[in-house]
Design a protein around this motif. Structure first.
Motif, PDB file in Angstrom:
ATOM      1  N   GLU A 176       0.809  -1.223   0.000  1.00  0.00           N
ATOM      2  CA  GLU A 176       0.000   0.000   0.000  1.00  0.00           C
ATOM      3  C   GLU A 176       0.840   1.271   0.000  1.00  0.00           C
ATOM      4  OE1 GLU A 176      -2.927  -0.389   3.074  1.00  0.00           O
ATOM      5  OE2 GLU A 176      -4.232  -1.589   1.794  1.00  0.00           O
ATOM      6  N   TYR A 177       2.081   1.202   0.507  1.00  0.00           N
ATOM      7  CA  TYR A 177       2.878   2.436   0.484  1.00  0.00           C
ATOM      8  C   TYR A 177       3.231   2.825  -0.955  1.00  0.00           C
ATOM      9  CZ  TYR A 177       7.280  -0.120  -0.252  1.00  0.00           C
ATOM     10  OH  TYR A 177       8.272  -0.893  -0.773  1.00  0.00           O
ATOM     11  N   VAL A 183      -1.013   7.549  -5.557  1.00  0.00           N
ATOM     12  CA  VAL A 183      -2.114   8.474  -5.278  1.00  0.00           C
ATOM     13  C   VAL A 183      -1.575   9.851  -4.901  1.00  0.00           C
ATOM     14  CG1 VAL A 183      -4.125   8.881  -3.817  1.00  0.00           C
ATOM     15  CG2 VAL A 183      -3.617   6.584  -4.586  1.00  0.00           C
ATOM     16  N   MET A 184      -0.378   9.886  -4.304  1.00  0.00           N
ATOM     17  CA  MET A 184       0.227  11.183  -3.979  1.00  0.00           C
ATOM     18  C   MET A 184       0.685  11.901  -5.239  1.00  0.00           C
ATOM     19  SD  MET A 184      -0.031  11.418  -0.692  1.00  0.00           S
ATOM     20  CE  MET A 184       0.828  12.952  -0.481  1.00  0.00           C
ATOM     21  N   TYR A 186       3.225  10.905  -7.264  1.00  0.00           N
ATOM     22  CA  TYR A 186       4.663  10.837  -7.493  1.00  0.00           C
ATOM     23  C   TYR A 186       4.938  10.205  -8.854  1.00  0.00           C
ATOM     24  CZ  TYR A 186       4.937  11.663  -2.470  1.00  0.00           C
ATOM     25  OH  TYR A 186       4.797  12.188  -1.218  1.00  0.00           O
TER      26      TYR A 186
ATOM     27  N   ARG B  97      -2.245  14.360 -11.609  1.00  0.00           N
ATOM     28  CA  ARG B  97      -1.593  14.695 -10.350  1.00  0.00           C
ATOM     29  C   ARG B  97      -2.401  15.752  -9.593  1.00  0.00           C
ATOM     30  NH1 ARG B  97       4.134  15.788 -11.932  1.00  0.00           N
ATOM     31  NH2 ARG B  97       3.658  13.892 -13.079  1.00  0.00           N
ATOM     32  N   ASN B 100      -5.427  14.103  -8.106  1.00  0.00           N
ATOM     33  CA  ASN B 100      -5.075  13.329  -6.922  1.00  0.00           C
ATOM     34  C   ASN B 100      -4.733  14.228  -5.732  1.00  0.00           C
ATOM     35  OD1 ASN B 100      -3.709  10.512  -8.685  1.00  0.00           O
ATOM     36  ND2 ASN B 100      -5.513  10.594  -7.381  1.00  0.00           N
ATOM     37  N   GLN B 104      -7.718  12.473  -2.156  1.00  0.00           N
ATOM     38  CA  GLN B 104      -6.690  11.638  -1.566  1.00  0.00           C
ATOM     39  C   GLN B 104      -7.293  10.370  -0.969  1.00  0.00           C
ATOM     40  OE1 GLN B 104      -3.417  11.046  -0.950  1.00  0.00           O
ATOM     41  NE2 GLN B 104      -3.155  12.353  -2.756  1.00  0.00           N
ATOM     42  N   MET B 105      -6.404   9.438  -0.656  1.00  0.00           N
ATOM     43  CA  MET B 105      -6.866   8.160  -0.141  1.00  0.00           C
ATOM     44  C   MET B 105      -6.079   7.805   1.117  1.00  0.00           C
ATOM     45  SD  MET B 105      -7.357   4.769  -2.326  1.00  0.00           S
ATOM     46  CE  MET B 105      -7.897   3.242  -1.625  1.00  0.00           C
ATOM     47  N   PHE B 107      -5.183   4.420   3.375  1.00  0.00           N
ATOM     48  CA  PHE B 107      -5.208   2.982   3.105  1.00  0.00           C
ATOM     49  C   PHE B 107      -5.558   2.162   4.325  1.00  0.00           C
ATOM     50  CE2 PHE B 107      -3.032   4.784  -0.418  1.00  0.00           C
ATOM     51  CZ  PHE B 107      -3.379   3.976  -1.480  1.00  0.00           C
ATOM     52  N   LEU B 114       2.956   2.286   4.924  1.00  0.00           N
ATOM     53  CA  LEU B 114       4.052   3.243   5.110  1.00  0.00           C
ATOM     54  C   LEU B 114       5.366   2.585   4.705  1.00  0.00           C
ATOM     55  CD1 LEU B 114       2.991   4.579   8.605  1.00  0.00           C
ATOM     56  CD2 LEU B 114       2.854   5.833   6.466  1.00  0.00           C
ATOM     57  N   GLN B 122      10.246  12.386   6.676  1.00  0.00           N
ATOM     58  CA  GLN B 122      10.592  12.229   5.260  1.00  0.00           C
ATOM     59  C   GLN B 122       9.350  12.013   4.408  1.00  0.00           C
ATOM     60  OE1 GLN B 122      13.379   8.994   5.724  1.00  0.00           O
ATOM     61  NE2 GLN B 122      15.149  10.315   5.351  1.00  0.00           N
ATOM     62  N   VAL B 123       8.412  11.206   4.943  1.00  0.00           N
ATOM     63  CA  VAL B 123       7.174  10.931   4.206  1.00  0.00           C
ATOM     64  C   VAL B 123       6.423  12.233   3.925  1.00  0.00           C
ATOM     65  CG1 VAL B 123       4.885   9.877   4.411  1.00  0.00           C
ATOM     66  CG2 VAL B 123       6.905   8.572   5.060  1.00  0.00           C
ATOM     67  N   GLU B 126       8.375  14.753   1.650  1.00  0.00           N
ATOM     68  CA  GLU B 126       8.312  14.387   0.239  1.00  0.00           C
ATOM     69  C   GLU B 126       7.024  14.908  -0.405  1.00  0.00           C
ATOM     70  OE1 GLU B 126       8.024  10.177  -0.607  1.00  0.00           O
ATOM     71  OE2 GLU B 126       9.250  10.460  -2.398  1.00  0.00           O
ATOM     72  N   ALA B 127       5.905  14.655   0.295  1.00  0.00           N
ATOM     73  CA  ALA B 127       4.619  15.091  -0.257  1.00  0.00           C
ATOM     74  C   ALA B 127       4.582  16.606  -0.445  1.00  0.00           C
ATOM     75  CB  ALA B 127       3.484  14.643   0.670  1.00  0.00           C
ATOM     76  N   VAL B 130       7.208  17.674  -3.327  1.00  0.00           N
ATOM     77  CA  VAL B 130       6.860  17.291  -4.698  1.00  0.00           C
ATOM     78  C   VAL B 130       5.741  18.180  -5.227  1.00  0.00           C
ATOM     79  CG1 VAL B 130       5.776  15.472  -6.069  1.00  0.00           C
ATOM     80  CG2 VAL B 130       7.682  14.925  -4.588  1.00  0.00           C
ATOM     81  N   HIS B 131       4.767  18.473  -4.378  1.00  0.00           N
ATOM     82  CA  HIS B 131       3.647  19.298  -4.840  1.00  0.00           C
ATOM     83  C   HIS B 131       3.921  20.789  -4.669  1.00  0.00           C
ATOM     84  CE1 HIS B 131       0.699  16.224  -5.915  1.00  0.00           C
ATOM     85  NE2 HIS B 131       1.282  15.496  -4.982  1.00  0.00           N
ATOM     86  N   ARG B 176      -0.400  12.063   5.908  1.00  0.00           N
ATOM     87  CA  ARG B 176       0.169  12.050   4.558  1.00  0.00           C
ATOM     88  C   ARG B 176      -0.875  12.494   3.539  1.00  0.00           C
ATOM     89  NH1 ARG B 176       2.288   6.432   2.621  1.00  0.00           N
ATOM     90  NH2 ARG B 176       0.114   5.918   3.022  1.00  0.00           N
ATOM     91  N   SER B 179      -1.582  16.174   3.840  1.00  0.00           N
ATOM     92  CA  SER B 179      -0.463  17.084   3.582  1.00  0.00           C
ATOM     93  C   SER B 179      -0.659  17.854   2.283  1.00  0.00           C
ATOM     94  CB  SER B 179       0.849  16.300   3.531  1.00  0.00           C
ATOM     95  OG  SER B 179       0.842  15.423   2.428  1.00  0.00           O
ATOM     96  N   VAL B 180      -1.342  17.254   1.309  1.00  0.00           N
ATOM     97  CA  VAL B 180      -1.520  17.943   0.026  1.00  0.00           C
ATOM     98  C   VAL B 180      -2.818  18.754   0.000  1.00  0.00           C
ATOM     99  CG1 VAL B 180      -0.094  16.326  -1.247  1.00  0.00           C
ATOM    100  CG2 VAL B 180      -2.530  15.878  -1.026  1.00  0.00           C
TER     101      VAL B 180
END
Lengths: 283, 346
Positions: A176-177, A183-184, A186, B97, B100, B104-105, B107, B114, B122-123, B126-127, B130-131, B176, B179-180
């Motif tokens: 799922e990661y 979904v993020m 990337y 993108r 999305n 968002q989803m 899980f 994760l 870091q997680v 990154e989000a 990137v955005h 996560r 975050s966007v």
């Protein structure tokens, strides 16, 4: 509350990396081989190629711990200088396969479809030939010598890494990661290199260590057959081949380089085992 | 806790998704046709702005497939998916993108959702990077904000996922997704892997965040009580179709579809004196490889009659307004409604 103290204990155990004895043994063995390979002139008591007709075929003694060969060359010095050639063999027969195979495995595993189909057919073709026979055939085609041997082994060896990494990527990309990464929003390359590969590469790294031992064995075999390193280069397989005519009268010529190959093999295996433990994610 | 308005933000129409199944060599020699699993068959629904829509059903009914189709993890075979007036199914690259980012989803699995090698910081970093939602100087502050928002300790950003409990990991997953700064959150079995006591905390966090951030939530779950607790409307799925869609209140007080009724009967009661002796549903969930003809529920339905085996009932209003079901027991047009009080004790 017990939670903070528990977390503290976990954090400290993470920062203080505990090495297993087998990993330490592997590091010591490979480390000393690397030192021999880097500065053989400082470690070896004699020149590996100078003839000494005053001391031909001498049994192991304090002056010549591994004895001398039929030209009076010190076997210990030749084995030490041999480490230089054999460590090169270990590295250069496996470096390209590791890098290229990992990339191919990651791409085919992630994208699948026609890319995977092509890779699958190439694998089918290559695995039908025995590895050594295929390598010997390519070396015979290109001509003997170390460089051609590197080319031959690399051309065949990446397949194994490709299969290993492909399989790992196939399982990781369903986690799922990895889906969350998609979904993020990337990019595929970010997901492959930042998320999937770090979690998929461990088996390939461990196999790489084993493969270095196999590479030395293969290089020595080809050296023995006269297809790899050429005499008078001190290479373990070549030294064994040099001593084969004296096996009954001067056992030490072939025995000590043979032991060197064994020790190097054990060293790489221990290193691989230890790395597997170290690289495994916790939790 | 009322939806702010009733305009649909997401429109799903006739969404269909089949998965091919590898057929055995023997089947191919015998000339049998290639098999496929019909995970979704003509699913239509609206997600209203600001609401929580619960999706319930047994495992294997296609609810997770639906969730994954909505965030474009799976490509639907046919049908349409509109979000805020845009056709989502055709989006690619940059447009996908940005879709999305809005949808968002979160899980299901707190353990695999994760990356075990990335710290929480870091997680989230990154989000955000990137955005390009924050400049690199603002990112650490925003990470702290997000951690606070989902109720994680400040030092969490330095830690790896394995140092957290399941409930905390789901909070990280929520952080996560948030975050966007999305408008819509699709939660796929958000708490089904957690202990009941922790479930409540995470669900309440979701409700609180929905209120604060005006989120639209689609909550996929198999736990009826949970769905009842948090949803404004509920859709019941059976074998790749929605069989009933209604406001939570009406669905739980007067379920129309026999499957919904059976589901409600099967839910355990907290009062031990009211022992549940009724058989909820008999038989097994049919294989989606070979779904029954007509109404997919007819082999297990106590009220099935001939028409059920021949025709597929449409999901439409059959009684009260806003209460849609797909069952021939209720005629859509006629005023006469069969009053089968199936909840009555024998």
């Amino acid at each position: 509350m017990a939670a903070p103290s528990l977390v503290a204990a976990q954090t400290s155990s993470r920062t203080r990396v505990r090495l297993k004895p087998s990993l330490i043994a592997g590091i010591v063995i490979i480390g000393s081989l690397v030192i021999m390979a880097l500065v053989p002139n400082l470690v070896a008591p004699y020149s590996p190629t100078n003839f000494d007709y005053q001391a031909v075929l001498q049994a192991p003694s304090i002056k010549h711990p591994f004895g001398t060969d039929n030209f009076g060359r010190d076997v210990l010095s030749r084995v030490i200088w041999g480490a230089q050639v054999d460590m090169q063999i270990a590295l250069f027969t496996t470096l390209f396969p590791f890098v290229f195979g990992t990339l191919v495995g990651a791409m085919t595993g992630y994208y699948g479809r026609w890319l995977d189909a092509i890779f699958g057919r190439i694998v089918d073709i290559v695995v039908t030939f025995p590895f050594l026979v295929l390598v010997i055939a390519i070396v015979a085609l290109l001509g003997p010598g170390l460089n051609n041997m590197f080319i031959a082994v690399s051309a065949v060896g990446w397949i194994t890494y490709g299969r290993l990494v492909r399989g790992e990527i196939l399982t990781q990309k369903k986690a799922e990661y990895a889906l969350a990464g998609r979904v993020m929003g990337y990019t595929a390359s970010r997901i492959i290199f930042r998320h999937l590969l770090p979690n998929a590469i461990t088996p390939a790294v461990v196999y790489w260590m084993t493969d270095m031992a196999l590479g030395i064995l293969l290089g020595s075999s080809l050296g023995y057959l006269g297809l790899g390193a050429q005499p008078p280069t001190a290479e373990w397989g070549v030294i064994i081949a040099d001593g084969k005519n004296f096996m009954t009268t001067a056992w030490w010529i072939s025995t000590f380089p043979g032991l060197a190959i064994t020790v190097a093999g054990i060293g790489f295996s221990l290193l691989g085992d230890g790395l597997a433990d170290l690289l495994r994610p916790k939790g | 806790m009322k939806p702010s308005d009733h305009t649909p933000i997401m429109r799903v129409r006739d969404l269909t998704k089949t998965f091919p199944v590898a057929s055995s060599g023997l089947d191919r020699v015998r000339g049998l046709p290639a098999k496929s699993v019909k995970a979704l068959t003509g699913v239509s629904l609206d997600l209203l702005r600001g609401e929580t829509l619960g999706i319930v059903g047994e495992s294997g009914c296609g609810k997770s497939t639906l969730a994954r189709c909505l965030v474009r993890l799976y490509d639907a075979d046919s049908g349409t998916l509109e979000y805020d007036g845009t056709n989502v199914l055709g989006l690619r690259g940059k447009n996908l993108r940005s879709y999305n980012r809005r949808v968002q989803m979160v899980f299901q699995d707190p353990f695999s959702s994760l990356n075990p090698r990335m710290t929480v910081g870091q997680v989230l970093n990154e989000a955000l990077a990137v955005h390009r939602l924050r400049s690199s100087r603002e990112i650490p502050g925003r990470i702290q904000e997000l951690l606070e928002l989902v109720g994680l300790p400040k030092d969490a950003s330095e830690r790896l996922p394995h140092e957290f409990s399941g409930g905390q990991r789901q909070r990280i997953g929520i952080a996560r997704a948030l975050s966007v700064e999305p408008e819509t959150l699709i939660a796929d079995e958000l708490v089904s892997a957690l202990d009941v006591s922790v479930q409540a905390q995470v669900v309440n966090l979701l409700l609180e965040l929905q209120e604060r951030l005006h989120l639209t939530v689609m909550f996929v779950a198999h736990d009826l009580r949970l769905v009842r607790h948090i949803s404004h409307r509920v859709a019941v799925m059976y074998l790749g179709r929605i069989v009933e869609l209604s406001s939570t209140e009406k669905l739980f007080s007067s379920p129309e579809h026999p499957y919904t009724q059976a589901l409600l009967r099967a839910a355990p009661d907290l009062d031990p004196s009211r022992k549940n002796t009724l058989e909820a549903v008999h038989g097994e969930l049919p294989s989606p490889l070979n779904p029954p003809s007509g109404c997919a529920f007819h082999p297990r339905c106590p009220k099935a009659f001939e028409r059920c085996t021949l025709e597929v009932p449409k999901l439409e209003a059959r009684g009260l307004e806003g209460h849609e079901s797909a069952c021939f027991l209720y005629e859509p047009s006629s005023k006469f409604k069969l009053n089968l009080n199936l909840l009555e004790k024998p």
